[in-house]
Scaffold this motif. Structure first.
Motif, PDB file in Angstrom:
ATOM      1  N   ASP A 119      -9.066   1.843   7.663  1.00  0.00           N
ATOM      2  CA  ASP A 119      -7.893   0.969   7.725  1.00  0.00           C
ATOM      3  C   ASP A 119      -8.261  -0.424   8.227  1.00  0.00           C
ATOM      4  O   ASP A 119      -7.724  -1.426   7.736  1.00  0.00           O
ATOM      5  CB  ASP A 119      -6.800   1.587   8.601  1.00  0.00           C
TER       6      ASP A 119
ATOM      7  N   SER B 291      -0.832   6.505  -2.098  1.00  0.00           N
ATOM      8  CA  SER B 291      -2.019   6.793  -1.290  1.00  0.00           C
ATOM      9  C   SER B 291      -2.189   8.264  -0.884  1.00  0.00           C
ATOM     10  O   SER B 291      -2.246   8.581   0.300  1.00  0.00           O
ATOM     11  CB  SER B 291      -2.004   5.915  -0.025  1.00  0.00           C
TER      12      SER B 291
ATOM     13  N   ASP C   7       0.881  -1.171   0.000  1.00  0.00           N
ATOM     14  CA  ASP C   7       0.000   0.000   0.000  1.00  0.00           C
ATOM     15  C   ASP C   7       0.914   1.215   0.000  1.00  0.00           C
ATOM     16  O   ASP C   7       1.650   1.435   0.954  1.00  0.00           O
ATOM     17  CB  ASP C   7      -0.861  -0.103   1.274  1.00  0.00           C
TER      18      ASP C   7
ATOM     19  N   TYR D  79     -10.372   7.565   9.489  1.00  0.00           N
ATOM     20  CA  TYR D  79      -9.190   6.891   8.922  1.00  0.00           C
ATOM     21  C   TYR D  79      -9.005   5.493   9.520  1.00  0.00           C
ATOM     22  O   TYR D  79      -8.683   4.536   8.807  1.00  0.00           O
ATOM     23  CB  TYR D  79      -7.991   7.793   9.236  1.00  0.00           C
TER      24      TYR D  79
ATOM     25  N   GLN E  87       2.820   8.214  11.428  1.00  0.00           N
ATOM     26  CA  GLN E  87       1.657   7.345  11.576  1.00  0.00           C
ATOM     27  C   GLN E  87       2.001   6.028  12.264  1.00  0.00           C
ATOM     28  O   GLN E  87       1.197   5.096  12.287  1.00  0.00           O
ATOM     29  CB  GLN E  87       1.027   7.071  10.205  1.00  0.00           C
TER      30      GLN E  87
HETATM   31  N1  ARG Z   1      -3.684   9.019   2.736  1.00  0.00           N
HETATM   32  C1  ARG Z   1      -2.750   8.765   3.773  1.00  0.00           C
HETATM   33  C2  ARG Z   1      -1.780   9.927   3.891  1.00  0.00           C
HETATM   34  O1  ARG Z   1      -1.699  10.739   3.001  1.00  0.00           O
HETATM   35  C3  ARG Z   1      -1.939   7.516   3.562  1.00  0.00           C
HETATM   36  C4  ARG Z   1      -2.721   6.245   3.494  1.00  0.00           C
HETATM   37  C5  ARG Z   1      -1.850   5.052   3.684  1.00  0.00           C
HETATM   38  N2  ARG Z   1      -2.575   3.804   3.686  1.00  0.00           N
HETATM   39  C6  ARG Z   1      -3.380   3.383   4.628  1.00  0.00           C
HETATM   40  N3  ARG Z   1      -3.920   2.201   4.500  1.00  0.00           N
HETATM   41  N4  ARG Z   1      -3.663   4.109   5.682  1.00  0.00           N
HETATM   42  O2  ARG Z   1      -1.100  10.037   4.880  1.00  0.00           O
END
Ligand code: ARG
Length: 607
Positions: free
Chosen positions: A341, A142, A139, A337, A365
């Protein structure tokens, strides 16, 4: 099997013979010699074993060395075409004890040459496929779609793309997933703004530049903070989207189509192996979200806290030492979020059959993913056999000079905004065009265009990939475009040198055959050893996801080649020597090309 693996095998056997007690379960460590004049590979096994055997390391080393020598004696090295040379102690030229008990090993020239010949026509340059292929979700990239792609996303894109390419190359089944953010509170704001400002229909939005969306979002967020009325409408739009209201969904669709289109064209321009078939955004899970909540609640994992639904997990505390919740449904009933997930994990393991999940995001994260992992395990969606690995990368910095002082700060535009990938590519193209024209004033426009694009990509990706992902790095155009030092351009330059050599010799790069090879110079041998050790790069890749090691290897290989180039004339040498040197050069070019391609970088024939 690579040479390093073979040497480990040979040493392990010798240890087991000499020290049947502690030697059985013993695993030797072998590494390339720091100083190649002492040998090709070195082992510190004697020091580790000395503790167990209660004997001095030199005695231990002595016994092992004798045993290997005895094995190697009389076993004449014979190369068998097509079969790896590295199967028996016969590959060893010498094995010596150094200092307090290190074991140094030098391989036979014929073993190295036979490995070169064996892998010369191999498009994989001798790298074997894994014996245990897995289905692995990667992944990456994103982005959050409410804005244009910026440098923060660039790291995820570049690092993730290289990981996906290497794992695939090693024989794994890689499922690329672009889990872009197109759902949730931001989109409520955007839909409310669009409805307010583009009431003449969506045609206006479609024609508007991408910047208009960003600008709209910035104004919308400010409005949400200052106006209760607008905040209420934005929240209502989130609910409309979740409830499947057709009008709100149509606005949302037009918006995401627009930004997504820009995103895909950027992947293409940036040579990133993601396309629309890998899209699996947050909104993909919208129908799964209620089920995620009900399952968690049936399993007794949720509590209500200020109207929000939360899970508390052992061992997660905030700075004050209070338990830290994972919020899965907010007080306004919206999902977030974390909810997506969790749905993602359930989908990837349950429906896609993933045996491993790798998620590449910024380092910030890390805690989020530790908590999500723990919760998904408790909910039974993530069995112990399926690792969920979060690869957190560092930030991009820049050097700022004021009042004669330099300091480092986050990489931003002059006006303090986020830097967009699109703008970086344009800037890189301007700079590499000037450099290329300087070197080749007569180059045609079309060729120039192709070269400039590839140089830009090489500079940007290599600068990002050459250090460990978790480290920060400092962005500097002059450094990344330099053709000296550890840069993508330096590696390409080495490739170009070889390509032009072959043009001069009137051969194509595939032309020189493997027969009648000889080593006549120490620098040739150094280069040869570097060439045939290419497969060693990949032995720990799955555990470490270490694309930075590919960069170090390429940098060393290019360095070796340039020393060789200086001291070993090629085209003017005698026939036999000339042939060997051309073959060696071709093998170098093949490793450069393959190694770079695994980083998402294409070679150029001229620059
Ligand atoms: N959209 C998120 C960002 O910009 C990252 C996502 C990554 N993938 C996930 N499964 N959370 O930080």
């Amino acid at each position: 099997m690579s040479f390093i693996e073979s040497i480990k095998d040979i040493l392990n056997k010798a240890v087991a013979d000499c020290f049947p007690g502690s030697g059985q379960a013993f695993e030797c460590q072998v590494a390339p010699c720091q100083d190649r004049q002492f040998g090709d590979y070195q082992s510190n096994l004697a020091f580790l074993l000395a503790k167990r055997e209660k004997t001095g390391p030199r005695e231990i080393a002595g016994a092992v060395v004798e045993s290997v020598r005895k094995e190697a004696k009389g076993t004449d090295f014979k190369s068998v075409p097509g079969i790896p040379a590295n199967l028996s102690p016969a590959i060893i030229e010498s094995i010596e004890i150094a200092g307090p008990g290190f074991i140094n090993i030098r391989l036979k020239d014929t073993a190295l040459l036979s490995e070169l010949a064996r892998t010369l026509a191999d498009p994989r340059c001798g790298v074997e496929r894994t014996a245990r292929p897995q289905r692995i979700v990667v992944d990456y990239s994103s982005p959050n779609l409410a804005k244009d792609l910026h440098v923060g996303t660039m790291r995820s894109t570049v690092i993730g793309d290289s990981i996906a390419r290497v794992l695939e190359f090693l024989g794994h089944e890689v499922l690329r997933q672009n889990h872009y953010g197109d759902w949730g509170a931001n989109f409520g704001v955007l839909v409310a703004m669009i409805k307010q400002e583009y009431d003449s229909g969506l045609g206006g939005l479609e024609a508007a530049p991408l910047e208009a969306v960003e600008e709209l979002y910035a104004r919308g967020s400010a409005l949400k903070a200052s106006s209760g009325e607008f905040a209420r409408r934005a929240a209502e739009e989130v609910n409309n989207l979740q409830a499947g209201n057709p009008e709100s969904l149509a606005v949302w669709q037009a918006l995401t189509d627009k930004t997504l289109h820009a995103c895909h064209s950027l992947y293409w321009e940036f040579n990133v192996s993601l396309d629309a078939s890998h899209d699996c955004p947050e909104s993909f899970y919208r129908d799964d979200l209620p089920g995620v909540i009900s399952e968690l609640s049936e399993k007794g994992l949720l509590v209500e806290d200020n109207n929000a639904l939360c899970a508390y997990l052992d061992g997660f505390l905030n700075v004050d030492g209070d338990p830290l919740p994972v919020i899965v449904q907010k007080s306004d009933a919206g999902y977030n979020y974390s909810t997506t997930d969790l749905a993602g994990i359930r989908h990837r393991v349950g429906r896609l059959g993933a045996q491993q999940i790798i998620i590449v995001t910024d380092r910030g994260q890390e805690l989020h993913f530790r908590m999500i992992r723990a919760l998904a395990q408790k909910a039974g969606w993530l069995p112990d056999s399926v690792p969920l690995r979060h690869l957190g990368y560092g930030v991009i910095l820049q050097e700022i000079r004021d009042n004669g002082q330099t300091r480092k700060a986050r990489f931003r535009t002059r006006s303090g905004g986020t830097v967009k990938i699109r703008e970086l590519l344009a800037e890189g193209r301007r700079r590499s065009e000037a450099l290329t024209l300087d070197r080749n004033p007569d180059i045609g426009a079309e060729e120039l265009d192709g070269i400039v694009g590839k140089l830009t990509i090489a500079a940007l990706k290599y600068a990002d990939l050459k250090q460990r992902p978790e480290s920060d790095y400092t962005f500097n155009w002059d450094q990344m475009l330099a053709n000296q030092g550890n840069t993508g351009i330096y590696i390409l330059y080495c490739y170009v040198r070889i390509a032009s050599l072959f043009r001069k010799a009137g051969l194509d790069l595939a032309g020189a055959g493997p027969d009648a090879l000889a080593i006549t110079h120490e620098l040739e041998r150094e280069l040869l050893l570097q060439v045939v050790s290419f497969p060693e790069l990949f032995s720990g890749y799955e555990e470490e996801l270490s694309s930075h090691n590919i960069c170090s290897y390429l940098y060393e290989l290019a360095g070796c080649y340039s020393r060789f180039w200086k001291d070993c004339p090629i085209l003017t040498a005698d026939d036999e020597v000339r042939h060997s040197r051309l073959v060696l050069s071709r093998a170098v070019a093949a490793r450069l090309e393959l190694g770079l391609s695994l980083l998402g970088i294409e070679v150029v024939e001229r620059m």
